[in-house]
Write a protein that holds these residues in place. Structure first.
Motif, PDB file in Angstrom:
ATOM      1  N   SER A  16       0.956  -1.101  -0.051  1.00  0.00           N
ATOM      2  CA  SER A  16       0.075   0.130  -0.027  1.00  0.00           C
ATOM      3  C   SER A  16       0.898   1.110  -0.107  1.00  0.00           C
ATOM      4  CB  SER A  16      -0.973   0.082   1.094  1.00  0.00           C
ATOM      5  OG  SER A  16      -0.207   0.069   2.457  1.00  0.00           O
ATOM      6  N   LEU A  18       4.157   3.716  -1.145  1.00  0.00           N
ATOM      7  CA  LEU A  18       4.602   4.548  -2.287  1.00  0.00           C
ATOM      8  C   LEU A  18       5.223   3.604  -3.482  1.00  0.00           C
ATOM      9  CD1 LEU A  18       5.394   7.223  -3.826  1.00  0.00           C
ATOM     10  CD2 LEU A  18       7.600   7.473  -2.660  1.00  0.00           C
ATOM     11  N   SER A  38       0.093  -5.641   3.927  1.00  0.00           N
ATOM     12  CA  SER A  38       0.413  -4.637   4.760  1.00  0.00           C
ATOM     13  C   SER A  38      -0.753  -4.603   6.074  1.00  0.00           C
ATOM     14  CB  SER A  38       0.546  -3.299   4.236  1.00  0.00           C
ATOM     15  OG  SER A  38      -0.728  -2.796   4.243  1.00  0.00           O
ATOM     16  N   ASN A  44       0.731  -8.389   8.901  1.00  0.00           N
ATOM     17  CA  ASN A  44       1.896  -7.427   9.771  1.00  0.00           C
ATOM     18  C   ASN A  44       2.972  -8.396  10.092  1.00  0.00           C
ATOM     19  OD1 ASN A  44       3.150  -5.926  11.773  1.00  0.00           O
ATOM     20  ND2 ASN A  44       1.258  -5.384  12.643  1.00  0.00           N
ATOM     21  N   SER A  65       8.481  -2.718   2.535  1.00  0.00           N
ATOM     22  CA  SER A  65       7.713  -1.973   3.792  1.00  0.00           C
ATOM     23  C   SER A  65       8.520  -1.003   4.466  1.00  0.00           C
ATOM     24  CB  SER A  65       7.409  -2.997   4.725  1.00  0.00           C
ATOM     25  OG  SER A  65       8.541  -3.649   5.177  1.00  0.00           O
ATOM     26  N   TYR A 114      18.662   5.131  10.911  1.00  0.00           N
ATOM     27  CA  TYR A 114      18.025   4.377  10.059  1.00  0.00           C
ATOM     28  C   TYR A 114      18.764   3.532   9.157  1.00  0.00           C
ATOM     29  CZ  TYR A 114      14.643   3.664   6.219  1.00  0.00           C
ATOM     30  OH  TYR A 114      13.998   3.269   5.174  1.00  0.00           O
ATOM     31  N   LYS A 118      18.687  -0.598   8.150  1.00  0.00           N
ATOM     32  CA  LYS A 118      18.704  -1.093   6.735  1.00  0.00           C
ATOM     33  C   LYS A 118      20.042  -2.167   6.736  1.00  0.00           C
ATOM     34  CE  LYS A 118      16.261  -0.239   3.958  1.00  0.00           C
ATOM     35  NZ  LYS A 118      14.845  -0.651   3.648  1.00  0.00           N
ATOM     36  N   PHE A 140      14.435   8.837  -3.593  1.00  0.00           N
ATOM     37  CA  PHE A 140      13.145   9.203  -4.590  1.00  0.00           C
ATOM     38  C   PHE A 140      13.038  10.602  -4.677  1.00  0.00           C
ATOM     39  CE2 PHE A 140      11.424   5.323  -1.893  1.00  0.00           C
ATOM     40  CZ  PHE A 140      12.265   4.580  -2.622  1.00  0.00           C
TER      41      PHE A 140
HETATM   42  N1  LIG Z   1      12.753   7.261   0.580  1.00  0.00           N
HETATM   43  C1  LIG Z   1      13.722   6.943  -0.174  1.00  0.00           C
HETATM   44  O1  LIG Z   1      14.289   8.007  -1.191  1.00  0.00           O
HETATM   45  C2  LIG Z   1      14.475   5.387  -0.423  1.00  0.00           C
HETATM   46  C3  LIG Z   1      15.311   5.154  -1.255  1.00  0.00           C
HETATM   47  C4  LIG Z   1      15.811   4.167  -1.413  1.00  0.00           C
HETATM   48  C5  LIG Z   1      15.186   3.063  -0.659  1.00  0.00           C
HETATM   49  N2  LIG Z   1      14.082   3.166   0.247  1.00  0.00           N
HETATM   50  C6  LIG Z   1      13.371   2.013   0.797  1.00  0.00           C
HETATM   51  O2  LIG Z   1      12.052   1.910   0.087  1.00  0.00           O
HETATM   52  C7  LIG Z   1      11.360   1.101   1.011  1.00  0.00           C
HETATM   53  C8  LIG Z   1       9.835   1.532   0.681  1.00  0.00           C
HETATM   54  O3  LIG Z   1       9.813   2.983   1.067  1.00  0.00           O
HETATM   55  P1  LIG Z   1       8.332   3.711   0.801  1.00  0.00           P
HETATM   56  O4  LIG Z   1       8.576   5.125   0.652  1.00  0.00           O
HETATM   57  O5  LIG Z   1       7.670   3.000  -0.414  1.00  0.00           O
HETATM   58  O6  LIG Z   1       7.450   3.581   1.960  1.00  0.00           O
HETATM   59  P2  LIG Z   1       6.004   3.949   2.404  1.00  0.00           P
HETATM   60  O7  LIG Z   1       5.612   4.832   1.333  1.00  0.00           O
HETATM   61  O8  LIG Z   1       6.391   4.435   3.700  1.00  0.00           O
HETATM   62  O9  LIG Z   1       5.252   2.675   2.695  1.00  0.00           O
HETATM   63  C9  LIG Z   1       5.427   1.870   3.880  1.00  0.00           C
HETATM   64  C10 LIG Z   1       4.640   0.538   3.572  1.00  0.00           C
HETATM   65  O10 LIG Z   1       5.086  -0.325   4.837  1.00  0.00           O
HETATM   66  C11 LIG Z   1       3.976  -0.804   5.221  1.00  0.00           C
HETATM   67  N3  LIG Z   1       4.053  -1.501   6.745  1.00  0.00           N
HETATM   68  C12 LIG Z   1       4.244  -0.602   7.736  1.00  0.00           C
HETATM   69  N4  LIG Z   1       4.292  -1.292   8.859  1.00  0.00           N
HETATM   70  C13 LIG Z   1       4.403  -2.722   8.256  1.00  0.00           C
HETATM   71  C14 LIG Z   1       4.183  -3.931   9.225  1.00  0.00           C
HETATM   72  N5  LIG Z   1       4.305  -4.270  10.465  1.00  0.00           N
HETATM   73  N6  LIG Z   1       4.132  -5.028   8.525  1.00  0.00           N
HETATM   74  C15 LIG Z   1       3.953  -5.053   6.964  1.00  0.00           C
HETATM   75  N7  LIG Z   1       3.874  -3.776   6.458  1.00  0.00           N
HETATM   76  C16 LIG Z   1       4.138  -2.601   6.893  1.00  0.00           C
HETATM   77  C17 LIG Z   1       2.852   0.129   5.333  1.00  0.00           C
HETATM   78  O11 LIG Z   1       1.609  -0.520   5.407  1.00  0.00           O
HETATM   79  P3  LIG Z   1       0.424   0.284   5.705  1.00  0.00           P
HETATM   80  O12 LIG Z   1       0.010   1.329   4.709  1.00  0.00           O
HETATM   81  O13 LIG Z   1      -0.610  -0.812   5.724  1.00  0.00           O
HETATM   82  O14 LIG Z   1       0.316   1.015   7.045  1.00  0.00           O
HETATM   83  C18 LIG Z   1       3.154   0.734   3.762  1.00  0.00           C
HETATM   84  O15 LIG Z   1       2.480  -0.059   2.794  1.00  0.00           O
HETATM   85  C19 LIG Z   1      11.943   1.432   2.333  1.00  0.00           C
HETATM   86  O16 LIG Z   1      12.295   0.203   2.781  1.00  0.00           O
HETATM   87  C20 LIG Z   1      12.950   2.368   2.187  1.00  0.00           C
HETATM   88  O17 LIG Z   1      14.293   1.954   2.863  1.00  0.00           O
HETATM   89  C21 LIG Z   1      13.600   4.726   0.075  1.00  0.00           C
END
Ligand SMILES: NC(=O)c1ccc[n+]([C@@H]2O[C@H](COP(=O)([O-])OP(=O)(O)OC[C@H]3O[C@@H](n4cnc5c(N)ncnc54)[C@H](OP(=O)(O)O)[C@@H]3O)[C@@H](O)[C@H]2O)c1
Length: 280
Positions: A16, A18, A38, A44, A65, A114, A118, A140
């Protein structure tokens, strides 16, 4: 998504979010059977709730996640506990490929809570018997506001003027989809955007396009989520795959979707014509 089997059940943990929601759409378009999982859909990874059920018949699990809290202890607990639970459930269910999304430079950012989390996530994946692939993506475009918020001090955004090669979430999801539908790498690949910026310029341009009035200050001592940055800490290696989307084009396309804080219709165009452009 080439050389792929069709109609695989692919469970997307964080489906769910980004990246997860874009990935689910792309996998469906390519004839697969993605299942978004999710807490909102009863799965969970922290508690294990719903995990065994959702993994029945799954060929691949993609973990995109993220922790709801970036506080040091909370984020470490999130990635360690959820990754342990997930890998154990995958081994039990006979899942043949675990794919995780991480960040370019993670191993160089251990001063940050953080990124320590990772690093712990990646270590568990590498030690697990489940075949795996890790995708290291750069920051991103959608993350501009979060980077600025974390670096804001009295309404000034302090950022080290180091190199960064950010990318569109859409290109990240495409890259993760390609990896998820291929064979396990038992290693990592890097993906990045097509252009290089200075971190302060990138955030200044992104905030300007959002009509965010915060001043961005280049400060070589400024920390990034707790970590000191070197000139190339955030930069990808020579073998990275590059996304197609340029920041200017993304800003123009996104402008209509960003709620105006202080409506100025020419802000995006002005930001796009700034003198401190990307280094291709
Ligand atoms: N931000 C950046 O620039 C960047 C760059 C490279 C890599 N990343 C990596 O990309 C990944 C995804 O990032 P994003 O921004 O797409 O994340 P996001 O939009 O914050 O989405 C987080 C997701 O994790 C789920 N989640 C939270 N708690 C959970 C649990 N206990 N069990 C299962 N699912 C759970 C949420 O579900 P609900 O909606 O149900 O709460 C949601 O679907 C991360 O691991 C991050 O380290 C990020």
């Amino acid at each position: 998504m080439t050389n792929e089997r069709s109609n695989m059940k692919i469970v997307v943990i964080g489906g769910s979010g980004l990246i997860g929601s874009k990935l689910v759409t792309k996998l469906s378009e390519h004839g697969h059977n993605p299942v978004a999982a999710s807490p909102n859909s009863g799965v969970n990874t922290l508690t294990g709730e719903g995990l065994a059920e959702v993994l029945v018949g799954a060929s691949v699990v993609v973990d995109v996640s993220n922790s709801p809290s970036f506080e040091d202890a909370a984020v470490l607990k999130f990635f360690e506990t959820s990754t342990r639970n997930l890998l154990a459930a995958e081994a039990e269910a006979g899942v043949g490929h675990h794919v995780a999304l991480s960040v370019v430079g993670t191993e160089r950012l251990s001063e940050s809570g953080y990124f320590r989390a990772k690093i712990a996530q990646e270590k568990l994946i590498k030690e697990s018997p489940v075949p795996y692939s890790i995708v290291h993506a750069t920051q991103f475009f959608e993350f501009v506001k979060s980077i600025a918020d974390a670096a804001t001090d009295s309404n000034r955004v302090r950022l080290a003027p180091v190199l960064i090669q950010p990318m569109a979430a859409d290109d990240v999801a495409s890259a993760v989809g390609r990896v998820a539908t291929g064979s396990p790498l038992n290693g990592a690949i890097e993906v990045a955007g097509p252009e290089r910026f200075r971190l302060d310029e990138f955030i200044r341009q992104g905030l300007s396009a959002r009509n965010d009035p915060r001043e961005v200050v280049a400060d070589p001592q400024a920390r990034y989520f707790g970590a000191e940055l070197g000139e190339r800490t955030l930069v990808r290696g020579d073998d990275a795959q590059l996304g197609e989307t340029c920041f200017d084009d993304w800003l123009t396309r996104s402008a209509s979707q960003i709620p105006p804080a202080n409506p100025q219709p020419t802000a995006v165009a002005a930001a796009s014509k700034g003198t401190s452009g990307p280094q291709r």
